[in-house]
Design a protein around this motif. Structure first.
Motif, PDB file in Angstrom:
ATOM      1  N   ASN A 269     -37.424  -3.440   3.246  1.00  0.00           N
ATOM      2  CA  ASN A 269     -37.594  -3.566   1.856  1.00  0.00           C
ATOM      3  C   ASN A 269     -36.485  -3.670   0.804  1.00  0.00           C
ATOM      4  OD1 ASN A 269     -40.231  -4.062   2.539  1.00  0.00           O
ATOM      5  ND2 ASN A 269     -40.817  -1.719   2.471  1.00  0.00           N
ATOM      6  N   GLY A 270     -36.536  -4.364  -0.045  1.00  0.00           N
ATOM      7  CA  GLY A 270     -35.464  -4.459  -1.041  1.00  0.00           C
ATOM      8  C   GLY A 270     -34.861  -5.636  -1.109  1.00  0.00           C
ATOM      9  N   LEU A 271     -33.967  -5.845  -2.203  1.00  0.00           N
ATOM     10  CA  LEU A 271     -33.096  -7.162  -2.419  1.00  0.00           C
ATOM     11  C   LEU A 271     -31.728  -6.848  -2.593  1.00  0.00           C
ATOM     12  CD1 LEU A 271     -33.894 -10.116  -2.904  1.00  0.00           C
ATOM     13  CD2 LEU A 271     -34.018  -9.561  -5.396  1.00  0.00           C
ATOM     14  N   THR A 272     -30.773  -7.537  -1.984  1.00  0.00           N
ATOM     15  CA  THR A 272     -29.553  -7.365  -2.565  1.00  0.00           C
ATOM     16  C   THR A 272     -28.812  -8.806  -2.545  1.00  0.00           C
ATOM     17  OG1 THR A 272     -28.512  -8.117  -0.022  1.00  0.00           O
ATOM     18  CG2 THR A 272     -29.000  -5.758  -0.412  1.00  0.00           C
TER      19      THR A 272
ATOM     20  N   GLY B 206     -52.552  -7.223   8.030  1.00  0.00           N
ATOM     21  CA  GLY B 206     -52.015  -7.213   9.307  1.00  0.00           C
ATOM     22  C   GLY B 206     -50.898  -6.469   9.750  1.00  0.00           C
ATOM     23  N   ASN B 207     -50.576  -5.438   9.040  1.00  0.00           N
ATOM     24  CA  ASN B 207     -49.504  -4.246   9.157  1.00  0.00           C
ATOM     25  C   ASN B 207     -48.182  -5.059   8.977  1.00  0.00           C
ATOM     26  OD1 ASN B 207     -48.910  -1.585   9.581  1.00  0.00           O
ATOM     27  ND2 ASN B 207     -48.604  -1.907  11.712  1.00  0.00           N
ATOM     28  N   GLY B 208     -48.234  -6.204   8.122  1.00  0.00           N
ATOM     29  CA  GLY B 208     -47.132  -7.028   7.649  1.00  0.00           C
ATOM     30  C   GLY B 208     -45.745  -6.487   7.322  1.00  0.00           C
ATOM     31  N   TYR B 209     -45.954  -5.045   6.658  1.00  0.00           N
ATOM     32  CA  TYR B 209     -44.645  -4.336   5.971  1.00  0.00           C
ATOM     33  C   TYR B 209     -44.293  -3.515   7.042  1.00  0.00           C
ATOM     34  CZ  TYR B 209     -45.537  -6.861   1.940  1.00  0.00           C
ATOM     35  OH  TYR B 209     -45.644  -7.793   0.768  1.00  0.00           O
TER      36      TYR B 209
ATOM     37  N   MET C 136     -46.803  -4.724  -2.907  1.00  0.00           N
ATOM     38  CA  MET C 136     -46.310  -5.545  -1.826  1.00  0.00           C
ATOM     39  C   MET C 136     -44.762  -5.790  -2.220  1.00  0.00           C
ATOM     40  SD  MET C 136     -49.186  -8.795  -2.003  1.00  0.00           S
ATOM     41  CE  MET C 136     -49.121  -8.947  -4.017  1.00  0.00           C
ATOM     42  N   PRO C 137     -44.036  -4.875  -1.290  1.00  0.00           N
ATOM     43  CA  PRO C 137     -42.744  -4.794  -1.236  1.00  0.00           C
ATOM     44  C   PRO C 137     -41.790  -6.095  -1.271  1.00  0.00           C
ATOM     45  CG  PRO C 137     -43.362  -2.934   0.166  1.00  0.00           C
ATOM     46  CD  PRO C 137     -44.408  -3.845  -0.230  1.00  0.00           C
ATOM     47  N   ILE C 138     -40.873  -6.169  -1.932  1.00  0.00           N
ATOM     48  CA  ILE C 138     -40.121  -7.433  -1.880  1.00  0.00           C
ATOM     49  C   ILE C 138     -39.393  -7.293  -0.545  1.00  0.00           C
ATOM     50  CG2 ILE C 138     -37.735  -8.772  -2.561  1.00  0.00           C
ATOM     51  CD1 ILE C 138     -38.648  -7.471  -5.373  1.00  0.00           C
ATOM     52  N   ASN C 139     -39.435  -8.243   0.527  1.00  0.00           N
ATOM     53  CA  ASN C 139     -38.759  -8.378   1.866  1.00  0.00           C
ATOM     54  C   ASN C 139     -38.340  -9.336   2.394  1.00  0.00           C
ATOM     55  OD1 ASN C 139     -39.020  -7.894   4.802  1.00  0.00           O
ATOM     56  ND2 ASN C 139     -39.614  -6.082   4.456  1.00  0.00           N
ATOM     57  N   LYS C 140     -37.417  -9.716   2.673  1.00  0.00           N
ATOM     58  CA  LYS C 140     -36.759 -11.043   3.017  1.00  0.00           C
ATOM     59  C   LYS C 140     -37.104 -11.291   4.332  1.00  0.00           C
ATOM     60  CE  LYS C 140     -32.635 -13.702   4.345  1.00  0.00           C
ATOM     61  NZ  LYS C 140     -33.164 -13.935   5.637  1.00  0.00           N
TER      62      LYS C 140
ATOM     63  N   PHE D 250     -40.933 -11.530  -2.711  1.00  0.00           N
ATOM     64  CA  PHE D 250     -39.710 -11.924  -2.314  1.00  0.00           C
ATOM     65  C   PHE D 250     -39.594 -13.617  -3.076  1.00  0.00           C
ATOM     66  CE2 PHE D 250     -36.703 -14.280   0.593  1.00  0.00           C
ATOM     67  CZ  PHE D 250     -35.648 -13.661   0.134  1.00  0.00           C
ATOM     68  N   VAL D 251     -40.710 -14.347  -2.479  1.00  0.00           N
ATOM     69  CA  VAL D 251     -40.816 -15.525  -3.130  1.00  0.00           C
ATOM     70  C   VAL D 251     -40.622 -15.694  -4.697  1.00  0.00           C
ATOM     71  CG1 VAL D 251     -42.361 -17.703  -3.422  1.00  0.00           C
ATOM     72  CG2 VAL D 251     -42.036 -16.527  -0.960  1.00  0.00           C
TER      73      VAL D 251
END
Length: 355
Positions: free
Chosen positions: A39-42, A155-158, A241-245, A252-253
């Motif tokens: 999770n996160g954004l660089t 769906g345990n997507g994170y 809903m975490p930002i996740n690439k 993230f979008v």
């Protein structure tokens, strides 16, 4: 309507960034050129989504010339280009095996990939916009993001493990041997195409905004407004809903499209309004031959790695620059400069390779 140089520059910045990020010199990348672990954004995480955002804008510009009519000529062009981009992506991975002496890696060839996702998103969005009334596109985009959010949350997507529904889907469709090897979650997996298509649709709608018959200043204001709305919604939703690439999450979008819109607005103001258009040549040459230079960089990177050219260059750099992080950055910059020089030569000769 006058061509917006800022679009070519942003496309060039994006491709240059992709090449820079993918070609670290040493075992450890320079910190800003590393993707977030989960999770996160660089800054590195912005590069690919910016490219997909630009694919959406370019799709609007290219299909506008055909009035978005689903003629046989247009459909054939879309289908041909879609499959060609996907095949090039597969061929790059195959080439890596060939350099290792494996000419038929049928059992282990990775099927998802960067170009494969670009090809799918381009093809799906292109067919959508020539067959569907454009007034429904925002609703379709929102519906895709909502559906994908529900999929991730239920769906345990994170979870960064094999229980993640995205990983389960990819293993069931492709088989584990044909997926990304460095993580249990393939960052270009099949289910993530839902949000990636929505991502491209946002770019498409921004492309429509950019070509409105109003002043550039008014277009910039609209673009900034859209950017602020996406950023606010994206960051607020990221609480839940975490930002996740790697899973290409809804947040993230929204956040990356927001930053992309904001950067484009800034470039439009500087380049197209204030006419500060000198000094952008390095990025312009990447923007004029984006796909070719990206593919070339991937092929050259494979050759450099397999023939140990990369290690030799990096070791030479470390003699003068012992800091491995800085040496890695210098290698990345040198590699990117070589690609830029190639692009400059093509640009000078007015050679633009398109598919």
């Amino acid at each position: 309507m006058k061509r917006l140089l800022s679009l070519d520059i942003l496309r060039g910045i994006t491709v240059c960034g992709m090449i820079l990020v993918n070609n670290a010199g040493g075992p450890v990348s320079y910190a800003p050129l590393r993707h977030s672990v989960w999770n996160g954004l660089t800054p590195c995480d912005l590069v690919f989504p910016f490219f997909l955002f630009m694919v959406g804008i370019s799709t609007y510009i290219s299909l506008r010339k055909f009035n978005f009519e689903p003629t046989s000529e247009v459909v054939k062009k879309i289908v041909r280009r879609t499959f060609l981009i996907i095949l090039i992506g597969l061929a790059i991975d195959w080439f890596g095996y060939v350099c290792n002496g494996d000419f038929f890696p049928i059992d282990t060839l990775r099927i998802p990939g960067v170009l494969q996702r670009i090809g799918l998103c381009y093809g799906i969005v292109s067919l959508m916009v020539i067959y569907i009334n454009h007034k429904y596109l925002p609703w379709i985009c929102g519906g895709l993001l909502l559906a994908y959010s529900i999929l991730l949350l239920t769906g345990n997507g994170y979870a960064c493990d094999d229980t993640n529904l995205l990983a389960v889907i990819d293993r069931g469709v492709f088989g584990e041997a044909h997926l990304y090897k460095k993580s249990p979650i393939d960052p270009e997996g099949l289910a993530g195409t839902l949000s990636a298509v929505a991502h491209t649709l946002i770019g498409f709608m921004c492309g429509r905004l950019l070509l409105e018959k109003i002043s550039v200043n008014k277009r910039i204001v609209k673009l900034i407004t859209a950017a602020v709305i996406m950023l606010v919604i994206g960051y607020v939703l990221s609480i839940w809903m975490p930002i996740n690439k790697r899973v290409w999450s809804t947040t993230f979008v929204l956040v990356t499209c927001g930053w992309g819109s904001l950067l484009l607005a800034l470039l439009m103001y500087v380049i197209d309004v204030k006419n500060i258009n000198k000094g952008w040549t390095f990025f312009l040459v990447f923007g004029m031959n984006p796909l070719f230079l990206y593919v070339l960089s991937e092929v050259v990177a494979i050759i450099f790695s397999q023939w140990e050219i990369k290690d030799a260059i990096y070791q030479t750099i470390t003699i003068a620059v012992p800091d491995e992080y800085l040496a890695s950055l210098i290698y990345s910059l040198l590699f990117c400069s070589v690609m830029g020089l190639t692009g400059y030569i093509l640009h000078r000769k007015k050679i633009y390779i398109k598919i």
